[in-house]
Design a protein around this motif. Sequence first.
Motif, PDB file in Angstrom:
ATOM      1  N   GLU A 178      26.783 -88.878   5.259  1.00 39.92           N
ATOM      2  CA  GLU A 178      26.325 -87.650   5.881  1.00 39.92           C
ATOM      3  C   GLU A 178      25.636 -86.722   4.887  1.00 39.92           C
ATOM      4  OE1 GLU A 178      29.599 -85.695   7.690  1.00 39.92           O
ATOM      5  OE2 GLU A 178      30.289 -87.481   8.704  1.00 39.92           O
ATOM      6  N   LEU A 179      25.824 -86.978   3.613  1.00 41.82           N
ATOM      7  CA  LEU A 179      25.350 -86.060   2.589  1.00 41.82           C
ATOM      8  C   LEU A 179      23.848 -85.849   2.652  1.00 41.82           C
ATOM      9  CD1 LEU A 179      26.084 -84.320   0.188  1.00 41.82           C
ATOM     10  CD2 LEU A 179      25.821 -86.322  -1.270  1.00 41.82           C
ATOM     11  N   TRP A 180      23.091 -86.918   2.862  1.00 40.82           N
ATOM     12  CA  TRP A 180      21.630 -86.784   2.879  1.00 40.82           C
ATOM     13  C   TRP A 180      21.168 -85.884   4.031  1.00 40.82           C
ATOM     14  CZ3 TRP A 180      18.452 -87.035  -0.766  1.00 40.82           C
ATOM     15  CH2 TRP A 180      17.097 -87.125  -0.537  1.00 40.82           C
ATOM     16  N   GLY A 181      21.772 -86.007   5.177  1.00 36.65           N
ATOM     17  CA  GLY A 181      21.436 -85.147   6.310  1.00 36.65           C
ATOM     18  C   GLY A 181      21.777 -83.689   6.041  1.00 36.65           C
ATOM     19  N   ILE A 182      22.913 -83.470   5.372  1.00 37.47           N
ATOM     20  CA  ILE A 182      23.306 -82.101   5.014  1.00 37.47           C
ATOM     21  C   ILE A 182      22.312 -81.503   4.035  1.00 37.47           C
ATOM     22  CG2 ILE A 182      25.067 -80.736   3.822  1.00 37.47           C
ATOM     23  CD1 ILE A 182      27.136 -82.739   4.979  1.00 37.47           C
ATOM     24  N   ILE A 183      21.888 -82.288   3.053  1.00 38.78           N
ATOM     25  CA  ILE A 183      20.907 -81.809   2.072  1.00 38.78           C
ATOM     26  C   ILE A 183      19.606 -81.446   2.772  1.00 38.78           C
ATOM     27  CG2 ILE A 183      19.464 -82.530   0.132  1.00 38.78           C
ATOM     28  CD1 ILE A 183      21.876 -84.168  -0.854  1.00 38.78           C
ATOM     29  N   GLN A 184      19.151 -82.291   3.686  1.00 40.68           N
ATOM     30  CA  GLN A 184      17.912 -82.012   4.410  1.00 40.68           C
ATOM     31  C   GLN A 184      18.014 -80.709   5.192  1.00 40.68           C
ATOM     32  OE1 GLN A 184      17.156 -85.411   6.870  1.00 40.68           O
ATOM     33  NE2 GLN A 184      16.072 -86.480   5.249  1.00 40.68           N
ATOM     34  N   ARG A 185      19.088 -80.543   5.946  1.00 41.72           N
ATOM     35  CA  ARG A 185      19.237 -79.326   6.754  1.00 41.72           C
ATOM     36  C   ARG A 185      19.278 -78.073   5.876  1.00 41.72           C
ATOM     37  NH1 ARG A 185      22.557 -82.832   9.567  1.00 41.72           N
ATOM     38  NH2 ARG A 185      24.442 -82.053   8.555  1.00 41.72           N
ATOM     39  N   ARG A 186      19.979 -78.151   4.758  1.00 41.02           N
ATOM     40  CA  ARG A 186      20.090 -76.977   3.886  1.00 41.02           C
ATOM     41  C   ARG A 186      18.776 -76.644   3.196  1.00 41.02           C
ATOM     42  NH1 ARG A 186      26.059 -76.979   1.102  1.00 41.02           N
ATOM     43  NH2 ARG A 186      27.196 -76.842   3.047  1.00 41.02           N
ATOM     44  N   LYS A 187      18.029 -77.664   2.776  1.00 43.36           N
ATOM     45  CA  LYS A 187      16.734 -77.390   2.151  1.00 43.36           C
ATOM     46  C   LYS A 187      15.765 -76.761   3.150  1.00 43.36           C
ATOM     47  CE  LYS A 187      14.807 -80.056  -1.120  1.00 43.36           C
ATOM     48  NZ  LYS A 187      14.345 -81.283  -1.802  1.00 43.36           N
ATOM     49  N   ILE A 188      15.789 -77.253   4.379  1.00 40.40           N
ATOM     50  CA  ILE A 188      14.909 -76.699   5.412  1.00 40.40           C
ATOM     51  C   ILE A 188      15.325 -75.270   5.742  1.00 40.40           C
ATOM     52  CG2 ILE A 188      14.275 -76.914   7.849  1.00 40.40           C
ATOM     53  CD1 ILE A 188      14.292 -79.965   7.405  1.00 40.40           C
ATOM     54  N   ALA A 189      16.619 -75.023   5.829  1.00 46.69           N
ATOM     55  CA  ALA A 189      17.100 -73.666   6.103  1.00 46.69           C
ATOM     56  C   ALA A 189      16.741 -72.721   4.957  1.00 46.69           C
ATOM     57  CB  ALA A 189      18.613 -73.677   6.315  1.00 46.69           C
ATOM     58  N   TYR A 190      16.832 -73.196   3.719  1.00 45.52           N
ATOM     59  CA  TYR A 190      16.492 -72.364   2.569  1.00 45.52           C
ATOM     60  C   TYR A 190      15.001 -72.046   2.550  1.00 45.52           C
ATOM     61  CZ  TYR A 190      16.374 -70.606  -2.198  1.00 45.52           C
ATOM     62  OH  TYR A 190      16.192 -69.834  -3.293  1.00 45.52           O
ATOM     63  N   LEU A 191      14.177 -73.005   2.942  1.00 39.81           N
ATOM     64  CA  LEU A 191      12.739 -72.752   3.030  1.00 39.81           C
ATOM     65  C   LEU A 191      12.459 -71.641   4.034  1.00 39.81           C
ATOM     66  CD1 LEU A 191       9.784 -73.487   2.386  1.00 39.81           C
ATOM     67  CD2 LEU A 191       9.897 -75.030   4.335  1.00 39.81           C
ATOM     68  N   GLY A 192      13.103 -71.689   5.185  1.00 38.03           N
ATOM     69  CA  GLY A 192      12.927 -70.630   6.181  1.00 38.03           C
ATOM     70  C   GLY A 192      13.387 -69.286   5.648  1.00 38.03           C
ATOM     71  N   HIS A 193      14.462 -69.286   4.892  1.00 31.39           N
ATOM     72  CA  HIS A 193      14.987 -68.056   4.296  1.00 31.39           C
ATOM     73  C   HIS A 193      13.968 -67.457   3.321  1.00 31.39           C
ATOM     74  CE1 HIS A 193      18.191 -65.388   2.964  1.00 31.39           C
ATOM     75  NE2 HIS A 193      17.907 -65.699   1.715  1.00 31.39           N
ATOM     76  N   ILE A 194      13.352 -68.301   2.514  1.00 31.55           N
ATOM     77  CA  ILE A 194      12.357 -67.831   1.547  1.00 31.55           C
ATOM     78  C   ILE A 194      11.116 -67.305   2.259  1.00 31.55           C
ATOM     79  CG2 ILE A 194      10.755 -68.601  -0.247  1.00 31.55           C
ATOM     80  CD1 ILE A 194      12.944 -70.506  -1.197  1.00 31.55           C
ATOM     81  N   VAL A 195      10.665 -68.027   3.266  1.00 35.54           N
ATOM     82  CA  VAL A 195       9.430 -67.639   3.968  1.00 35.54           C
ATOM     83  C   VAL A 195       9.606 -66.320   4.709  1.00 35.54           C
ATOM     84  CG1 VAL A 195       7.891 -68.302   5.853  1.00 35.54           C
ATOM     85  CG2 VAL A 195       8.564 -69.981   4.154  1.00 35.54           C
ATOM     86  N   ARG A 196      10.761 -66.109   5.321  1.00 45.11           N
ATOM     87  CA  ARG A 196      10.975 -64.887   6.097  1.00 45.11           C
ATOM     88  C   ARG A 196      11.394 -63.692   5.251  1.00 45.11           C
ATOM     89  NH1 ARG A 196      13.352 -68.816   9.214  1.00 45.11           N
ATOM     90  NH2 ARG A 196      15.393 -68.263   8.408  1.00 45.11           N
ATOM     91  N   GLY A 197      11.963 -63.923   4.076  1.00 46.72           N
ATOM     92  CA  GLY A 197      12.476 -62.827   3.255  1.00 46.72           C
ATOM     93  C   GLY A 197      11.366 -62.042   2.584  1.00 46.72           C
ATOM     94  N   GLU A 198      11.493 -60.724   2.570  1.00 43.90           N
ATOM     95  CA  GLU A 198      10.478 -59.869   1.969  1.00 43.90           C
ATOM     96  C   GLU A 198      10.580 -59.837   0.452  1.00 43.90           C
ATOM     97  OE1 GLU A 198      10.802 -56.049   3.729  1.00 43.90           O
ATOM     98  OE2 GLU A 198      10.495 -56.812   5.760  1.00 43.90           O
TER      99      GLU A 198
END
Length: 113
Positions: free
Chosen positions: A34-54
Amino acid sequence: MATEMWFLRRLLKIPWIEKVLNSEVLAQAGINRELWGIIQRRKIAYLGHIVRGEKYDVLRVILQGRVEGRRPRGRMKYGWIKNIKKEWTGINTYQELMEAARDRTLKAADASS
């Protein structure tokens, strides 16, 4: 992940000279990775966090790869954005990726692989 496979092979008493595929070792051990799926979800979530953050202007510049100076010699590194864009989400352009991250619609195409 190589360490994990080494541990499993030791636990299952598979000799290092024996050619056994990693998928066979995982099946023998009865492990679902399951680790690879968790890594993918977290990296994608972090990208969204960076893009939306001022307050993440510097991180956005780094993600875009617009850093001054000369490129190093040798083969180019496989970038963070290319990994998310092409392999995980199937999005072709950088603009589409950033738009999906801003709209919170960015998801991994196949998180189980």
